[in-house]
Design a protein around this motif. Sequence first.
Motif, PDB file in Angstrom:
ATOM      1  N   PRO A 139       0.883  -1.003   0.169  1.00 11.31           N
ATOM      2  CA  PRO A 139       0.166  -0.045   0.099  1.00 11.31           C
ATOM      3  C   PRO A 139       0.907   1.243  -0.016  1.00 11.31           C
ATOM      4  O   PRO A 139       2.030   1.135   0.264  1.00 11.31           O
ATOM      5  CB  PRO A 139      -0.904  -0.078   1.416  1.00 11.31           C
ATOM      6  N   TYR A 140       0.369   2.450  -0.441  1.00  8.41           N
ATOM      7  CA  TYR A 140       0.812   3.604  -0.539  1.00  8.41           C
ATOM      8  C   TYR A 140       0.231   4.765  -0.056  1.00  8.41           C
ATOM      9  O   TYR A 140      -0.830   4.827  -0.302  1.00  8.41           O
ATOM     10  CB  TYR A 140       1.532   3.806  -2.266  1.00  8.41           C
ATOM     11  N   ALA A 141       0.792   5.813   0.385  1.00  6.01           N
ATOM     12  CA  ALA A 141       0.286   7.156   0.570  1.00  6.01           C
ATOM     13  C   ALA A 141       1.245   8.265   0.115  1.00  6.01           C
ATOM     14  O   ALA A 141       2.539   8.115   0.641  1.00  6.01           O
ATOM     15  CB  ALA A 141      -0.191   7.327   2.042  1.00  6.01           C
TER      16      ALA A 141
ATOM     17  N   ALA B  67     -17.757   2.017  -1.204  1.00  7.68           N
ATOM     18  CA  ALA B  67     -16.200   1.815  -0.977  1.00  7.68           C
ATOM     19  C   ALA B  67     -15.605   3.283  -1.788  1.00  7.68           C
ATOM     20  O   ALA B  67     -14.602   3.687  -1.391  1.00  7.68           O
ATOM     21  CB  ALA B  67     -15.755   0.646  -1.302  1.00  7.68           C
ATOM     22  N   LEU B  68     -16.255   3.781  -2.615  1.00  6.51           N
ATOM     23  CA  LEU B  68     -15.716   5.013  -3.511  1.00  6.51           C
ATOM     24  C   LEU B  68     -16.075   6.212  -2.915  1.00  6.51           C
ATOM     25  O   LEU B  68     -16.115   7.335  -3.559  1.00  6.51           O
ATOM     26  CB  LEU B  68     -15.945   4.929  -4.973  1.00  6.51           C
ATOM     27  N   VAL B  69     -16.863   6.311  -1.806  1.00  2.00           N
ATOM     28  CA  VAL B  69     -17.596   7.826  -1.310  1.00  2.00           C
ATOM     29  C   VAL B  69     -16.346   8.815  -1.180  1.00  2.00           C
ATOM     30  O   VAL B  69     -16.488   9.904  -1.366  1.00  2.00           O
ATOM     31  CB  VAL B  69     -18.174   7.542   0.008  1.00  2.00           C
ATOM     32  N   TYR B  70     -15.563   8.264  -0.445  1.00  2.00           N
ATOM     33  CA  TYR B  70     -14.118   8.992  -0.367  1.00  2.00           C
ATOM     34  C   TYR B  70     -13.113   8.590  -1.421  1.00  2.00           C
ATOM     35  O   TYR B  70     -12.961   7.487  -1.545  1.00  2.00           O
ATOM     36  CB  TYR B  70     -13.487   9.204   0.974  1.00  2.00           C
ATOM     37  N   ALA B  73      -6.917   6.537  -3.323  1.00  3.94           N
ATOM     38  CA  ALA B  73      -6.496   6.109  -4.417  1.00  3.94           C
ATOM     39  C   ALA B  73      -6.418   4.721  -4.633  1.00  3.94           C
ATOM     40  O   ALA B  73      -6.355   4.322  -5.766  1.00  3.94           O
ATOM     41  CB  ALA B  73      -5.275   6.908  -4.504  1.00  3.94           C
ATOM     42  N   GLU B  74      -6.151   3.858  -3.663  1.00  4.28           N
ATOM     43  CA  GLU B  74      -5.812   2.471  -3.876  1.00  4.28           C
ATOM     44  C   GLU B  74      -7.109   1.879  -4.160  1.00  4.28           C
ATOM     45  O   GLU B  74      -7.159   1.012  -5.161  1.00  4.28           O
ATOM     46  CB  GLU B  74      -5.483   1.782  -2.368  1.00  4.28           C
ATOM     47  N   VAL B  75      -8.312   2.347  -3.773  1.00  5.54           N
ATOM     48  CA  VAL B  75      -9.644   1.680  -4.127  1.00  5.54           C
ATOM     49  C   VAL B  75     -10.240   2.033  -5.480  1.00  5.54           C
ATOM     50  O   VAL B  75     -10.323   1.454  -6.557  1.00  5.54           O
ATOM     51  CB  VAL B  75     -10.751   2.075  -3.094  1.00  5.54           C
ATOM     52  N   VAL B  76      -9.687   3.439  -5.824  1.00  5.39           N
ATOM     53  CA  VAL B  76     -10.208   4.060  -7.035  1.00  5.39           C
ATOM     54  C   VAL B  76      -9.426   3.276  -8.308  1.00  5.39           C
ATOM     55  O   VAL B  76      -9.612   2.703  -9.470  1.00  5.39           O
ATOM     56  CB  VAL B  76      -9.907   5.485  -7.329  1.00  5.39           C
ATOM     57  N   ARG B  77      -8.075   2.974  -8.084  1.00  4.52           N
ATOM     58  CA  ARG B  77      -7.076   2.410  -9.003  1.00  4.52           C
ATOM     59  C   ARG B  77      -7.731   0.970  -9.283  1.00  4.52           C
ATOM     60  O   ARG B  77      -7.663   0.452 -10.467  1.00  4.52           O
ATOM     61  CB  ARG B  77      -5.993   2.193  -8.233  1.00  4.52           C
ATOM     62  N   ALA B 184      -9.234  -2.786   0.399  1.00  2.00           N
ATOM     63  CA  ALA B 184      -7.858  -1.915   0.710  1.00  2.00           C
ATOM     64  C   ALA B 184      -7.288  -2.239   1.594  1.00  2.00           C
ATOM     65  O   ALA B 184      -7.618  -2.525   2.585  1.00  2.00           O
ATOM     66  CB  ALA B 184      -8.357  -0.635   0.145  1.00  2.00           C
ATOM     67  N   LYS B 185      -5.703  -2.133   1.491  1.00  2.00           N
ATOM     68  CA  LYS B 185      -4.786  -2.398   2.626  1.00  2.00           C
ATOM     69  C   LYS B 185      -4.678  -0.556   3.323  1.00  2.00           C
ATOM     70  O   LYS B 185      -4.089  -0.642   4.183  1.00  2.00           O
ATOM     71  CB  LYS B 185      -3.510  -2.407   2.286  1.00  2.00           C
ATOM     72  N   ARG B 186      -5.387   0.286   2.508  1.00  2.80           N
ATOM     73  CA  ARG B 186      -5.142   1.531   3.374  1.00  2.80           C
ATOM     74  C   ARG B 186      -6.616   2.166   3.365  1.00  2.80           C
ATOM     75  O   ARG B 186      -7.525   2.013   2.519  1.00  2.80           O
ATOM     76  CB  ARG B 186      -4.424   2.592   2.179  1.00  2.80           C
TER      77      ARG B 186
END
Lengths: 261, 322
Positions: A139-141, B67-70, B73-77, B184-186
């Motif tokens: 994961p990345y931020a 899951a996409l309300v906010y 980036a990890e989810v959107v990807r 997602a992991k984030r």
Amino acid sequence: MEILVCVKRVPDTAENEFELNSAGNDLDRGDLVYSVNEWDNYAVEEAIQIVDKTGGNVTVITVGDGESEEVLRREMAMGANNGILLSDDAFGGSDGKGIATILKAEIEKGKYDLILTGAQADEGAGQVGGMLAAMLDMPYASLVNKIEVGEGTIKVGREIEGGNQEMNEITLPCVLSIQTGINEPRYVGIRGIRKVASVEIPVKSASDLGLAADSVGKTGAKTRRIDYFTPDMGVGAEMLEGSTDEIIAKLIEKLKAKGGL
Amino acid sequence: MTQIFAYIPFSNGVAEDVAMEFPAAAAKIDKTASLTAVLTGSGPDLDKVANEMTGLYAEVIKIDNTALVYPNAEVVRKALLNIIPAGAIVLAAHNTFGMDLAPGLSIKMNAAYAADIVNFDGVEGTTLKASRQELGGAVSTHVAVDVSSGAVITIRPGSFTAVEGKTASGSVVDKSGNAGDLSAKRKFLEIVQAEVGDVDITKADVLVSIGRGIEEQENIEIAEELAKAMKTVVSCSRPIVDAKWLEKGRQVGTSGKTVKPKVYMAMGISGSFQHLGGLKGNPFIVAVNKNPKAPIFQVADIGIVANIIEFMPELTSAINDL
Ligand SMILES: Cc1cc2nc3c(=O)[nH]c(=O)nc-3n(C[C@H](O)[C@H](O)[C@H](O)COP(=O)(O)OP(=O)(O)OC[C@H]3O[C@@H](n4cnc5c(N)ncnc54)[C@H](O)[C@@H]3O)c2cc1C
Ligand SMILES: Nc1ncnc2c1ncn2[C@@H]1O[C@H](COP(=O)(O)O)[C@@H](O)[C@H]1O
């Protein structure tokens, strides 16, 4: 925690007036003053502060030529425990993906809980961290301006528009790109540099890393700089010239006319 | 044919300005390309913006999932990877979300990545020529992007002409069913709002703004004196806040305050796009900088090559003598 921080040697924007070379295809690099990418100092400082609390080691790594060793030493003088230099003629002309590919090859030889990069470097791309994370399936931020370490996860704040902060929980291992202002990087004096002057820094080549030469460098690059140019930005500023008194007199006239005084 | 997908950022049911700029950017890449807007989110906000986009884009894809309300980036990807065909060009904004999403997306698409593009010269064969800046805007470069296996490109907001009025009559295609696994992991937790400071720089008609050229904390007094003579307050660029010399509420820029003064005195500020991004309403800009090549001189109205530590006190006393 074992923390790896990626650092880059870059031309110092505060110290240089940039000129093109006579062919117009590169900067005139002869007299440029180089330093560590500003963002990377914040990343190294953050890593040192985390390790001070949790134990572990900070390793700094760079992809560059022989001269890049000096930036590793500077960050080791700040308190990083180890340095690694990835250097090979075959790395020249790499794009962001190439740099991430080279870093990944070395990262997979170790075991890191946390990998930090700067939010961006001299080219203003902000790409290597996010690419590295995707390649490593971590994961990345990006643009991180706060880190709170927990067990197996960490809480990170990302700086978003308007200076607001987006809080996230993220699992370890992960990759974070660090934004300036997250801490106050410690000062490094000449004495600190001298102390680490003789510490050995391993240098690794493409073959040491098991990299096919055409996966990196110019041949592996999908994005490549063609040339530098001077953009047509319209007229630009009216430059006031003369003695300081003359300049100030002209400026005051303008300020009066525009409602500044 | 080139297929271009533009990721539309929005919040509270309002599309960001860059949504109006993608069509111009896409046309500069390839006039004959197909252009599709992609929106992720959930509920009425998503539908509202998606419908608005049909006036600008011939096709609008929406992906509706809680899951996409906010926009994480990890989810959107993950969602985009299931929607966007291989070989396509994806456009995103070079803002804090685009910087989070785009580099990793390019790796997962096995596509080229080009960041913070300010202009395109078009595609020839499989090579796209584009312009960008380096070194905080001090130099401009042309880059060649190999788009043979697609590309992810972030564009600098404000660099392409916004389309006005209704230029398309598209329709919304709901691809929510194709988004796939969005774990997602984030995990997004919350937004912490920026602190409100002691002075409100957003109301000032005149700003004396200092950058790294102020050199030392003690020198801030010099700027305070000039501001006092000009009956206003001091604002600053980011490094001054990073150094904790002034508080965050004084920072002008994309990650600081948006200001609309009539006159902006840029003292020892180089003129990065993130700084200028906070300067709206076309103010009269006076730039003082010791480097004659500083990028700020390209956008300023009046330029003076001088050391601000010496120049500001002289200007202050001249104003006080008026
Ligand atoms: C995601 C992101 C968001 C950002 N948001 C912002 C933001 O909101 N606001 C912001 O400002 N920046 C922001 N930045 C940082 C931005 O990229 C630049 O690093 C920053 O604006 C540079 O500030 P500066 O011009 O003061 O410093 P520099 O770029 O270092 O410029 C200093 C200038 O002062 C001149 N100078 C030096 N000494 C003197 C002297 N004695 N007399 C006269 N001139 C002198 C130099 O020639 C130079 O031009 C952001 C960056 C990122 C990645
Ligand atoms: N040559 C390099 N060697 C090591 N790290 C790098 C290199 N180039 C970029 N990075 C890392 O990636 C960050 C962002 O740089 P960039 O993606 O080039 O804008 C930098 O702050 C570094 O942490």
